[in-house]
Design an enzyme around this catalytic site. Structure first.
Site, mmCIF file in Angstrom:
data_model
loop_
_atom_site.group_PDB
_atom_site.id
_atom_site.type_symbol
_atom_site.label_atom_id
_atom_site.label_comp_id
_atom_site.label_asym_id
_atom_site.label_seq_id
_atom_site.Cartn_x
_atom_site.Cartn_y
_atom_site.Cartn_z
ATOM 1 N N ASN A 8 3.116 2.235 1.250
ATOM 2 C CA ASN A 8 3.084 0.838 0.804
ATOM 3 C C ASN A 8 3.206 0.841 -0.719
ATOM 4 O O ASN A 8 2.226 1.074 -1.420
ATOM 5 C CB ASN A 8 1.758 0.197 1.249
ATOM 6 C CG ASN A 8 1.582 -1.208 0.700
ATOM 7 O OD1 ASN A 8 2.534 -1.815 0.202
ATOM 8 N ND2 ASN A 8 0.368 -1.722 0.792
ATOM 9 N N TRP A 9 4.432 0.604 -1.185
ATOM 10 C CA TRP A 9 4.677 0.686 -2.641
ATOM 11 C C TRP A 9 4.072 -0.496 -3.402
ATOM 12 O O TRP A 9 4.058 -0.503 -4.621
ATOM 13 C CB TRP A 9 6.173 0.731 -2.920
ATOM 14 C CG TRP A 9 6.845 2.006 -2.527
ATOM 15 C CD1 TRP A 9 6.267 3.089 -1.908
ATOM 16 C CD2 TRP A 9 8.220 2.343 -2.710
ATOM 17 N NE1 TRP A 9 7.210 4.070 -1.720
ATOM 18 C CE2 TRP A 9 8.412 3.643 -2.191
ATOM 19 C CE3 TRP A 9 9.318 1.673 -3.258
ATOM 20 C CZ2 TRP A 9 9.657 4.271 -2.220
ATOM 21 C CZ3 TRP A 9 10.547 2.296 -3.286
ATOM 22 C CH2 TRP A 9 10.714 3.587 -2.765
ATOM 23 N N LYS A 10 3.657 -1.527 -2.683
ATOM 24 C CA LYS A 10 3.147 -2.757 -3.320
ATOM 25 C C LYS A 10 4.177 -3.268 -4.330
ATOM 26 O O LYS A 10 5.357 -3.280 -4.004
ATOM 27 C CB LYS A 10 1.780 -2.488 -3.956
ATOM 28 C CG LYS A 10 0.815 -1.827 -2.967
ATOM 29 C CD LYS A 10 -0.601 -1.811 -3.416
ATOM 30 C CE LYS A 10 -1.444 -1.100 -2.361
ATOM 31 N NZ LYS A 10 -2.863 -1.204 -2.594
ATOM 32 N N HIS A 89 -2.362 -7.634 4.944
ATOM 33 C CA HIS A 89 -2.967 -6.744 3.941
ATOM 34 C C HIS A 89 -4.037 -7.514 3.159
ATOM 35 O O HIS A 89 -3.867 -8.696 2.866
ATOM 36 C CB HIS A 89 -1.886 -6.223 2.987
ATOM 37 C CG HIS A 89 -2.370 -5.091 2.137
ATOM 38 N ND1 HIS A 89 -3.185 -5.290 1.061
ATOM 39 C CD2 HIS A 89 -2.194 -3.758 2.242
ATOM 40 C CE1 HIS A 89 -3.484 -4.112 0.527
ATOM 41 N NE2 HIS A 89 -2.884 -3.166 1.222
ATOM 42 N N GLU A 91 -4.789 -7.542 0.185
ATOM 43 C CA GLU A 91 -4.341 -8.130 -1.089
ATOM 44 C C GLU A 91 -3.641 -9.460 -0.860
ATOM 45 O O GLU A 91 -3.654 -10.333 -1.722
ATOM 46 C CB GLU A 91 -3.442 -7.127 -1.834
ATOM 47 C CG GLU A 91 -4.274 -5.994 -2.418
ATOM 48 C CD GLU A 91 -3.517 -4.695 -2.648
ATOM 49 O OE1 GLU A 91 -2.282 -4.683 -2.544
ATOM 50 O OE2 GLU A 91 -4.195 -3.678 -2.918
ATOM 51 N N GLU A 161 -8.195 -0.563 6.859
ATOM 52 C CA GLU A 161 -8.266 -0.387 5.415
ATOM 53 C C GLU A 161 -9.492 -1.117 4.860
ATOM 54 O O GLU A 161 -9.412 -2.311 4.541
ATOM 55 C CB GLU A 161 -7.020 -0.980 4.750
ATOM 56 C CG GLU A 161 -5.735 -0.319 5.153
ATOM 57 C CD GLU A 161 -4.677 -0.448 4.063
ATOM 58 O OE1 GLU A 161 -4.191 0.578 3.594
ATOM 59 O OE2 GLU A 161 -4.368 -1.586 3.660
ATOM 60 N N GLY A 167 -7.444 1.400 -3.499
ATOM 61 C CA GLY A 167 -7.151 1.547 -4.924
ATOM 62 C C GLY A 167 -8.360 1.868 -5.784
ATOM 63 O O GLY A 167 -8.304 1.727 -7.013
ATOM 64 N N SER A 203 -7.317 4.709 -0.640
ATOM 65 C CA SER A 203 -7.463 5.860 -1.542
ATOM 66 C C SER A 203 -7.129 7.198 -0.871
ATOM 67 O O SER A 203 -7.773 8.209 -1.135
ATOM 68 C CB SER A 203 -8.871 5.895 -2.149
ATOM 69 O OG SER A 203 -9.074 4.758 -2.968
ATOM 70 N N GLY A 224 -1.099 3.704 -0.368
ATOM 71 C CA GLY A 224 -0.675 2.777 -1.419
ATOM 72 C C GLY A 224 -0.330 3.518 -2.692
ATOM 73 O O GLY A 224 0.737 4.127 -2.813
ATOM 74 N N GLY A 225 -1.251 3.511 -3.642
ATOM 75 C CA GLY A 225 -1.030 4.094 -4.969
ATOM 76 C C GLY A 225 -0.342 5.453 -4.954
ATOM 77 O O GLY A 225 0.655 5.661 -5.674
HETATM 78 P P1 PGA Z 1 -4.407 2.752 -1.853
HETATM 79 O O1 PGA Z 1 -3.866 1.461 -1.087
HETATM 80 O O2 PGA Z 1 -3.851 3.965 -1.131
HETATM 81 O O3 PGA Z 1 -3.866 2.623 -3.253
HETATM 82 O O4 PGA Z 1 -5.876 2.710 -1.809
HETATM 83 C C1 PGA Z 1 -3.761 1.421 0.291
HETATM 84 C C2 PGA Z 1 -3.142 0.104 0.703
HETATM 85 O O5 PGA Z 1 -3.434 -0.904 0.057
HETATM 86 O O6 PGA Z 1 -2.372 0.034 1.664
#
Ligand code: PGA
Length: 243
Positions: A8-10, A89, A91, A161, A167, A203, A224-225
């Site tokens: 997930n590149w966001k 998600h 976010e 999640e 993050g 994370s 993600g990150g």
């Molecule tokens: P993260 O994000 O790996 O940066 O914690 C995961 C996600 O939001 O899918």
């Protein structure tokens, strides 16, 4: 057992040029990439092995289009060969997306033959009350989010999640994540006759992924990150492929 790896590149990277470099480095069998909308077509053109997906879709899919400035429909995604979509998600929930909207999106994705990856997970406040409380919260989210899913859907992907782990560098323990994965599978199987694959997200990195991967109830990862960091993601792919 083979684990699924979804990136997930966001809202990363900043430029198309960087996105193409990252996509080429991440291009491997059984890897699922979810770049920002704007890069989807260009990345699809360069991928040879990986599957491409979107990070969202709009909750309406009118047959003749509609007046929804800035929105992207399931039909548009399908027309360029998008195979999966991340929905719910935390976010996006934080931006005001409700369970009602998410349930519409899940239904539209299924009807459009785009595999939804439903994200669920509790806040830090809820988790502090204990894992049982977190399990109750997640059960409620699932119930609401799959409320409009077509009866014909027999398989789905859910990403557990916990919000406090996203993050933050503060990942869940493999044991708790696995307990939650079993819980999610049981709800979907008992109440909806759906066989779910459950991923862990929050994370995940090259240092902790092997421990999570030992858990047989965790079917993969939503990263993600670390997925937008070319070197780190390459290492993660290598670890996953060696399992
Ligand atoms: P993260 O994000 O790996 O940066 O914690 C995961 C996600 O939001 O899918």
């Amino acid at each position: 057992m083979k684990k699924l790896l979804i990136a997930n590149w966001k809202m990363k990277p900043k430029t198309l040029k960087e996105a193409i470099v990252l996509a080429k480095l991440s291009d491997d069998k059984d890897i699922y990439l979810a770049p920002p909308y704007i890069f989807l077509q260009s990345i699809k053109n360069v991928l040879k092995k990986a599957t491409i997906g979107a990070q969202d879709l709009f909750q309406e899919n009118p047959p003749k289009g509609g007046a929804f400035t800035g929105a992207v429909s399931a039909a548009m995604l399908k027309s360029i060969g998008i195979g999966f979509v991340i929905l719910g998600h935390s976010e996006r929930r934080a931006l005001g997306e409700t369970d009602v909207i998410i349930s519409k999106k899940i239904a539209i994705a299924c009807e459009s033959k785009i595999t939804p990856v439903l994200c669920v997970g509790e806040s830090e406040g809820i988790r502090k009350k204990g894992i049982e409380e977190a399990m109750r919260f997640v059960a409620e989210q699932i119930k609401n989010d799959v409320s409009s899913i077509p009866k014909t859907v027999k398989k789905m992907i859910v990403a557990y999640e916990p919000i406090w782990a996203i993050g933050t560098g503060n990942n869940d323990t493999p044991e708790s994540a696995s307990q939650m994965a079993r819980h999610i599978k049981k709800i979907l199987s008992d109440q909806y006759s759906i066989k779910a694959k459950v991923l862990y997200g929050g994370s995940v990195n090259s240092k902790n992924i092997s421990e999570f991967a030992k858990e047989s109830d965790i079917d993969g990862f939503l990263v993600g990150g670390a997925s937008a960091d070319p070197k780190e993601f390459k290492t993660i792919i290598k670890i996953i492929k060696s399992i």
